[in-house]
Scaffold this motif. Structure first.
Motif, short mmCIF file in Angstrom:
data_model
loop_
_atom_site.label_atom_id
_atom_site.label_comp_id
_atom_site.label_asym_id
_atom_site.label_seq_id
_atom_site.Cartn_x
_atom_site.Cartn_y
_atom_site.Cartn_z
N UNK A 178 15.71 -14.95 23.70
CA UNK A 178 14.35 -14.53 24.03
C UNK A 178 13.83 -13.60 22.93
N UNK A 179 12.62 -13.89 22.45
CA UNK A 179 12.01 -13.05 21.41
C UNK A 179 11.57 -11.71 22.02
N UNK A 180 11.53 -10.69 21.16
CA UNK A 180 11.11 -9.36 21.59
C UNK A 180 9.82 -9.01 20.86
N UNK A 181 8.77 -8.74 21.63
CA UNK A 181 7.46 -8.39 21.07
C UNK A 181 7.26 -6.88 21.15
N UNK A 182 6.95 -6.27 20.01
CA UNK A 182 6.66 -4.83 19.96
C UNK A 182 5.30 -4.62 19.27
N UNK A 183 4.80 -3.40 19.40
CA UNK A 183 3.48 -3.09 18.84
C UNK A 183 3.54 -1.74 18.13
N UNK A 184 2.85 -1.65 17.01
CA UNK A 184 2.79 -0.42 16.22
C UNK A 184 1.33 -0.14 15.85
N UNK A 185 0.80 1.04 16.26
CA UNK A 185 1.38 2.09 17.11
C UNK A 185 1.77 1.55 18.49
N UNK A 186 2.68 2.24 19.20
CA UNK A 186 3.28 1.67 20.41
C UNK A 186 2.45 1.85 21.67
N UNK A 187 1.12 2.15 21.54
CA UNK A 187 0.31 2.48 22.72
C UNK A 187 -0.39 1.25 23.28
N UNK A 188 -0.49 1.21 24.59
CA UNK A 188 -1.14 0.07 25.25
C UNK A 188 -2.66 0.15 25.20
N UNK A 189 -3.23 1.32 24.92
CA UNK A 189 -4.69 1.50 24.88
C UNK A 189 -5.09 2.08 23.53
N UNK A 190 -6.11 1.48 22.93
CA UNK A 190 -6.65 1.99 21.67
C UNK A 190 -8.17 2.01 21.77
N UNK A 191 -8.80 2.75 20.86
CA UNK A 191 -10.26 2.75 20.79
C UNK A 191 -10.75 1.55 19.99
N UNK A 192 -11.99 1.18 20.26
CA UNK A 192 -12.64 0.14 19.45
C UNK A 192 -12.60 0.55 17.98
N UNK A 193 -12.39 -0.44 17.14
CA UNK A 193 -12.38 -0.20 15.70
C UNK A 193 -11.02 0.18 15.15
N UNK A 194 -10.06 0.48 16.01
CA UNK A 194 -8.72 0.81 15.53
C UNK A 194 -7.91 -0.47 15.30
N UNK A 195 -6.75 -0.32 14.70
CA UNK A 195 -5.92 -1.47 14.35
C UNK A 195 -4.50 -1.31 14.90
N UNK A 196 -3.87 -2.46 15.18
CA UNK A 196 -2.47 -2.48 15.62
C UNK A 196 -1.77 -3.66 14.96
N UNK A 197 -0.44 -3.57 14.88
CA UNK A 197 0.37 -4.66 14.33
C UNK A 197 1.37 -5.10 15.40
N UNK A 198 1.39 -6.40 15.68
CA UNK A 198 2.36 -6.98 16.60
C UNK A 198 3.53 -7.54 15.78
N UNK A 199 4.75 -7.33 16.28
CA UNK A 199 5.93 -7.88 15.61
C UNK A 199 6.77 -8.66 16.60
N UNK A 200 7.19 -9.85 16.18
CA UNK A 200 7.98 -10.75 17.03
C UNK A 200 9.38 -10.85 16.46
#
Length: 402
Positions: free
Chosen positions: A1-23
């Motif tokens: 099973x693949x593991x999905x993480x997010x950086x920054x690790x927060x579930x909520x962000x403001x409009x205009x911000x960016x996140x990176x998903x890693x599989x």
């Protein structure tokens, strides 16, 4: 099973911000394309194991998953793109008991917020866990799951306004279930039989690589462990193995440990059975003054076995041990004898054995006087026959004249 993480690790962000998903999956990155899903629809395919969301918009709110070739779909991650004045940021990944749980309260404009407070299920928890920038619970426990929110004072033109975040549910997962001690045999075990114990727990499927260590206790003393084996085996139990057993499970690199309920294990001796008697002389008939020996044995039974000797009709214990001996049997030793064997459990009796003591006078009549009487009777009969012959010879023959 693949593991999905997010950086920054927060579930909520403001409009205009960016996140990176890693599989992260079983295949090395770059060999096969990674498939990305948004709300269960294919979002993109990339040659790398990362997907970048830049200048996020509210339409990008939703559930994300990924899949690497050779593995099943990853765990889902929910991303919320907010346009509120104030947001509470909680981890996007699963948080397990014993781990550090951190969250932070952020305003739309950096540095514009003061007097931050944190709440769980309506209760203020600010003074207990919060610092200047974040609220952190060092070793989270499952009962600390709940609905979290934050408030803060924000400068707005010439006034200060109290703002409040949306309420978010934070679920602290159980790393492994509370163990249950299982006894393979019944709660009452016979002495000499095997004892098999199992410590049963279930590791969270979201943390499959966690190593668990097991310990087994009897009456509070460690018998085995810590070991990675969840089994405890005693080949042949004795009375000393009886007691109250429980097991303990610990997670490696974690502060979490859990104990099972205590299970009483009783060890009972193998009951006495097959009690039998042997006697010398054979069949229990002995001459008065002769030696008599009785022996008692058992076919089955464990532990220290005691023997006692009895005669029917008497409450007196005649003797103890596997042998009972009468050095000089007398007529009043006649009777039915039996032995009782016990190993602390239910006593068992042998069958009754009849002992007959034959007196010397009886033997004298049988072995001495009887032959003499027969000889005397023979002599008497011989004398009577001789007299009869002589008498008959002295008479005249019939019909002869003198």
């Amino acid at each position: 099973m693949a593991l999905l993480t997010m950086d920054p690790p927060w579930s909520t962000i403001f409009q205009g911000e960016s996140v990176t998903l890693q599989c992260r999956g079983s295949q090395p990155s770059g060999q096969q394309p990674t498939t990305w899903y948004h709300n269960d629809k294919i979002l993109a395919r990339t040659d790398t194991d990362t997907y970048r969301i830049t200048n996020a918009r509210q339409k990008q709110t939703g559930r994300y998953k990924c899949q690497n070739p050779g593995s099943v779909s990853s765990n889902p991650i929910t991303l919320i793109v907010s346009y509120d004045w104030l947001i509470l940021q909680v981890p996007s990944h699963a948080v397990f008991e014993g781990e550090l749980l951190c969250m932070q309260c952020r305003g739309w404009e950096p540095g514009s917020m003061t007097s931050v407070q944190y709440f769980r299920d309506g209760a203020d928890i600010t003074t207990r866990y919060a610092s200047d920038k974040q609220l952190c619970i060092p070793q989270a426990e499952t009962h600390q799951s709940g609905r979290y929110r934050c408030t803060g004072q924000m400068n707005s033109f010439l006034s200060v306004i109290k703002r409040e975040s949306q309420e978010l549910h934070v679920f602290i997962r159980e790393l492994f279930s509370s163990p249950v001690l299982s006894v393979a045999s019944s709660a009452e075990t016979l002495e000499g039989s095997p004892l098999n114990l199992s410590c049963v727990t279930h590791l969270s499927p979201h943390s499959p690589h966690t190593i668990l260590w097991y310990l087994f206790y009897r009456n509070g003393t460690v018998l085995q462990g810590p070991k990675t084996s969840s089994k405890y085996h005693v080949p042949m139990v004795g009375l000393a193995d009886a007691g109250s057993y429980f097991c303990e499970v610990r997670a490696e690199n974690s502060s979490i440990w859990k104990q099972s309920a205590q299970v009483p294990v009783a060890v009972r001796r193998v009951p006495i059975s097959g009690v039998s008697l042997d006697v010398q002389p054979h069949e229990g008939q002995v001459t008065e003054g002769q030696r008599l020996v009785l022996s008692c044995s058992v076919a089955a039974g464990t532990g220290s076995i005691s023997f006692s000797w009895h005669r029917e009709g008497s409450a007196k214990v005649l003797g103890r041990g596997t042998r009972y001996e009468i050095l000089s049997a007398q007529r009043d030793d006649d009777g039915q004898y039996y032995c009782v064997a016990s190993n602390g459990d239910v006593p068992a009796q042998s069958p009754r054995l009849q002992v007959t003591v034959v007196g010397v006078s009886s033997l004298f009549y049988c072995h001495i006087r009887a032959p003499l009487l027969l000889a005397a009777l023979g002599s008497l009969l011989s004398g009577l026959v001789a007299v009869h012959v002589l008498t008959a010879g002295s008479k005249d023959p019939k019909g002869v004249k003198q």
